[in-house]
Design a protein around this motif. Structure first.
Motif, mmCIF file in Angstrom:
data_model
loop_
_atom_site.group_PDB
_atom_site.id
_atom_site.type_symbol
_atom_site.label_atom_id
_atom_site.label_comp_id
_atom_site.label_asym_id
_atom_site.label_seq_id
_atom_site.Cartn_x
_atom_site.Cartn_y
_atom_site.Cartn_z
ATOM 1 N N ALA A 281 -27.768 58.596 36.314
ATOM 2 C CA ALA A 281 -28.489 57.332 36.477
ATOM 3 C C ALA A 281 -27.537 56.193 36.805
ATOM 4 N N ARG A 282 -26.391 56.161 36.142
ATOM 5 C CA ARG A 282 -25.439 55.071 36.383
ATOM 6 C C ARG A 282 -24.829 55.161 37.785
ATOM 7 N N VAL A 283 -24.432 56.349 38.177
ATOM 8 C CA VAL A 283 -23.806 56.505 39.489
ATOM 9 C C VAL A 283 -24.782 56.124 40.604
ATOM 10 N N GLU A 284 -26.050 56.478 40.411
ATOM 11 C CA GLU A 284 -27.046 56.158 41.432
ATOM 12 C C GLU A 284 -27.399 54.675 41.471
ATOM 13 N N ALA A 285 -27.388 54.016 40.307
ATOM 14 C CA ALA A 285 -27.943 52.659 40.222
ATOM 15 C C ALA A 285 -26.899 51.554 40.119
ATOM 16 N N GLU A 286 -25.653 51.892 39.802
ATOM 17 C CA GLU A 286 -24.644 50.859 39.597
ATOM 18 C C GLU A 286 -23.577 50.929 40.684
ATOM 19 N N SER A 287 -24.018 50.757 41.904
ATOM 20 C CA SER A 287 -23.080 50.805 43.024
ATOM 21 C C SER A 287 -22.333 49.482 43.134
ATOM 22 N N PHE A 288 -21.142 49.536 43.693
ATOM 23 C CA PHE A 288 -20.325 48.343 43.885
ATOM 24 C C PHE A 288 -21.118 47.311 44.706
ATOM 25 N N PRO A 289 -21.109 46.010 44.367
ATOM 26 C CA PRO A 289 -20.227 45.370 43.385
ATOM 27 C C PRO A 289 -20.822 45.210 41.985
ATOM 28 N N SER A 290 -21.993 45.827 41.708
ATOM 29 C CA SER A 290 -22.533 45.715 40.348
ATOM 30 C C SER A 290 -21.909 46.743 39.417
ATOM 31 N N GLY A 291 -21.069 47.601 39.953
ATOM 32 C CA GLY A 291 -20.328 48.575 39.159
ATOM 33 C C GLY A 291 -19.102 49.001 39.929
ATOM 34 N N LEU A 292 -18.164 49.584 39.239
ATOM 35 C CA LEU A 292 -16.968 50.072 39.905
ATOM 36 C C LEU A 292 -17.290 51.306 40.736
ATOM 37 N N PRO A 293 -16.551 51.547 41.808
ATOM 38 C CA PRO A 293 -16.749 52.805 42.550
ATOM 39 C C PRO A 293 -16.485 53.990 41.627
ATOM 40 N N PRO A 294 -17.383 54.969 41.591
ATOM 41 C CA PRO A 294 -17.199 56.088 40.653
ATOM 42 C C PRO A 294 -16.003 56.952 41.014
ATOM 43 N N GLY A 295 -15.308 57.443 39.996
ATOM 44 C CA GLY A 295 -14.184 58.332 40.205
ATOM 45 C C GLY A 295 -14.645 59.771 40.354
ATOM 46 N N PRO A 296 -13.731 60.688 40.648
ATOM 47 C CA PRO A 296 -14.109 62.091 40.849
ATOM 48 C C PRO A 296 -14.497 62.812 39.572
ATOM 49 N N ASP A 297 -14.021 62.322 38.419
ATOM 50 C CA ASP A 297 -14.314 62.970 37.141
ATOM 51 C C ASP A 297 -15.224 62.093 36.290
ATOM 52 N N ALA A 298 -16.220 62.736 35.696
ATOM 53 C CA ALA A 298 -17.047 62.065 34.693
ATOM 54 C C ALA A 298 -16.401 62.261 33.327
ATOM 55 N N LYS A 299 -16.571 61.280 32.449
ATOM 56 C CA LYS A 299 -15.903 61.331 31.149
ATOM 57 C C LYS A 299 -16.885 60.958 30.041
ATOM 58 N N LEU A 300 -16.966 61.842 29.060
ATOM 59 C CA LEU A 300 -17.763 61.601 27.859
ATOM 60 C C LEU A 300 -16.812 61.250 26.728
ATOM 61 N N TRP A 301 -16.947 60.029 26.217
ATOM 62 C CA TRP A 301 -16.089 59.567 25.124
ATOM 63 C C TRP A 301 -16.812 59.808 23.807
ATOM 64 N N ASN A 302 -16.390 60.859 23.101
ATOM 65 C CA ASN A 302 -16.938 61.157 21.786
ATOM 66 C C ASN A 302 -16.128 60.425 20.717
ATOM 67 N N SER A 303 -16.808 59.854 19.750
ATOM 68 C CA SER A 303 -16.128 59.264 18.597
ATOM 69 C C SER A 303 -16.099 60.294 17.483
ATOM 70 N N VAL A 304 -14.904 60.740 17.109
ATOM 71 C CA VAL A 304 -14.764 61.860 16.168
ATOM 72 C C VAL A 304 -14.216 61.361 14.837
ATOM 73 N N ASN A 305 -14.974 61.593 13.784
ATOM 74 C CA ASN A 305 -14.531 61.292 12.423
ATOM 75 C C ASN A 305 -13.591 62.421 11.988
ATOM 76 N N TRP A 306 -12.328 62.073 11.714
ATOM 77 C CA TRP A 306 -11.345 63.119 11.411
ATOM 78 C C TRP A 306 -11.114 63.313 9.906
ATOM 79 N N ARG A 307 -11.923 62.709 9.059
ATOM 80 C CA ARG A 307 -11.699 62.802 7.610
ATOM 81 C C ARG A 307 -11.599 64.249 7.126
ATOM 82 N N ASN A 308 -12.408 65.124 7.682
ATOM 83 C CA ASN A 308 -12.374 66.525 7.244
ATOM 84 C C ASN A 308 -11.541 67.401 8.168
#
Length: 472
Positions: A281-308
């Motif tokens: 959805a983002r790549v299709e709808a957020e084209s430059f200049p309302s978004g940065l040109p998409p890179g070749p790799d998609a990235k999922l940023w997971n927030s990981v609780n490392w307590r255990n």
């Protein structure tokens, strides 16, 4: 008699030192008898006073010096700030109407939720926590603000449990030390270092690819923004509700397509599904200049609780941040294919799992060492730009606070109807699983996107196939 050691001053520990310094806020929504408002306010105020007395850390103040180093001061004289927020024009929201609307996220976007944190223009002192109450007709909205510099989702749960138990006069153990009890370097002030120390810091950042150096000292742990003339798109947030039944079907589908003995968790399945469809959805709808040109790799940023996952036993009495990013990097074409084909979607799940599984004691120690070498913690940044359409930041607060029981005069229930995240404005490219009670038959995914990307997501039939309904 005051709690022991309630009056002290100390530098924040490494992970807290290099954590964001704004406030996180959640709003707990309760029905309430309008005739008992004064009683409710009095009881909450008394509970906060007692909590500050018993747990001075919750009433502490944070401040920074000119070198960006953050300190915490505890004092027997500090309280937890509390106020009642009254309507400016005298009108009040109707609680039952808010409940019928299922507490849409737009109702919890307001400049007052975006209170300033520690920064160049505001060196403190600022309270670790503050609380306020807003009344609706037939309802009470309890807003909890916690300084992110020493608070993550787990610490949010600790605070909610402590305050909830205080309203019930139930004693509770609460972690009370912001220092990790491990052998780790101490973050020094820039005055104690030579400029050559920056070389070691930069080398260590290079070994932690999800981090970056912020030359403008805009950190800690803020995005590295690209210097391009990008328009800031209009943003919106919606909550996508997934039933347990549909998530079980998704998990079974993934297991079958991968011909695996391993049945993925609901988190892993939902994170992967969201990664694929939100990226599309983002790549299709957020084209430059309302978004940065998409890179070749998609990235999922997971927030990981490392307590255990690291330093066994070291976080037992730790109140602070223990979350690190773990990034899933996949070719954008592969992520796009997952939106159209079940097998391609299933094949992403082991990649997401593998990227999270690398978070162990060695992983954590490497990043702790990097942070400890920062001449100034404001140099520590994260290596992504939220305006990049191929990025998604995914997190969960599902188990943080919804099962806490409360006893507030005029409130006829022990647990809130819901907990909502509250902010000064919508984010961009973020997805958060909201708190729900244990055994709940649904999960709520709060997604913030540009208006155009959100429209594309809502019109995505293969995404909507798994969604029960949309709030907002």
């Amino acid at each position: 008699m005051h709690a022991p050691d309630c009056c002290k001053e100390e530098m924040l520990s490494v992970f807290n030192q290099c954590s964001p310094r704004g406030y996180i806020c959640v709003v707990l929504c309760f029905p309430c008898d309008d005739r008992r408002r004064d009683d409710a306010v009095r009881h909450i105020r008394q509970s906060l006073t007692q909590l500050a007395h018993e747990r001075p850390l919750f009433a502490a103040r944070l401040y920074t010096n000119s070198d960006g180093i953050a300190f915490m001061k505890q004092s027997c004289d500090f309280d937890i700030p509390f106020e009642v927020i009254r309507s400016i024009d005298g009108t009040e929201t109707d609680y039952e109407q808010l409940k019928r609307e299922e507490f849409p996220p737009g109702r919890f976007i307001d400049p007052r939720y975006g209170i300033p944190g520690l920064g160049d223009a505001n060196r403190g002192p600022l309270p670790v926590s503050k609380v306020d109450v807003t009344f609706a007709r037939g309802g009470l909205l309890l807003s909890i603000f916690l300084q992110h510099a020493i608070t993550d989702g787990s610490s949010l749960r600790v605070f909610l449990e402590a305050l909830g138990n205080q309203t019930r006069h139930v004693p509770t153990f609460s972690p009370s030390d912001q220092k990790l009890r491990v052998s780790s370097p101490i973050l020094h002030s820039i005055a104690s270092r030579r400029l050559t120390d920056e070389t070691e810091f930069r080398q260590r950042v290079g070994r932690c690819p999800e981090y970056a150096v912020l030359p403008d000292l805009s950190g800690p742990t803020q995005p590295l923004m690209q210097r391009l003339p990008i328009q800031d798109p209009e943003r919106i947030g919606k909550i996508f509700v997934f039933t347990k039944q549909r998530l079980d079907e998704l998990r079974n589908l993934i297991q079958k397509e991968n011909e695996s003995q391993y049945r993925p968790t609901a988190y892993m399945s939902l994170a992967t599904l969201a990664f694929a469809h939100i990226t599309r959805a983002r790549v299709e709808a957020e084209s430059f200049p309302s978004g940065l040109p998409p890179g070749p790799d998609a990235k999922l940023w997971n927030s990981v609780n490392w307590r255990n996952r690291a330093f066994h036993g070291a976080t037992h009495n730790y109140f602070g941040n223990a979350v690190l990013p773990a990034v899933t990097r996949v070719a954008r074409t592969q992520v796009s294919a997952a939106c159209y084909n079940d097998r391609d979607l299933a094949r992403l799940v082991p990649l997401v799992k593998a990227s999270i599984d690398v978070v162990d004691e060695e992983y954590v120690s490497e990043r702790m060492s990097m942070m400890s070498q920062a001449p100034d913690p404001r140099m520590v940044g994260v290596n992504y730009d939220p305006r990049s359409p191929e990025m998604l930041a995914f997190n969960t607060w599902r188990h943080f606070g919804a099962d806490v029981e409360w006893a507030i005069p005029g409130v006829p229930v022990a647990k809130p109807d819901t907990i909502r995240r509250a902010t000064g404005g919508f984010g961009l490219g973020t997805a958060l699983i909201l708190p729900t009670q244990f055994g709940s038959e649904r999960q709520e995914l709060y997604v913030s996107l540009s208006v155009n990307a959100m429209q594309a997501l809502c019109e995505d039939e293969r995404w909507r196939h798994w969604v029960d309904r949309i709030i907002g």
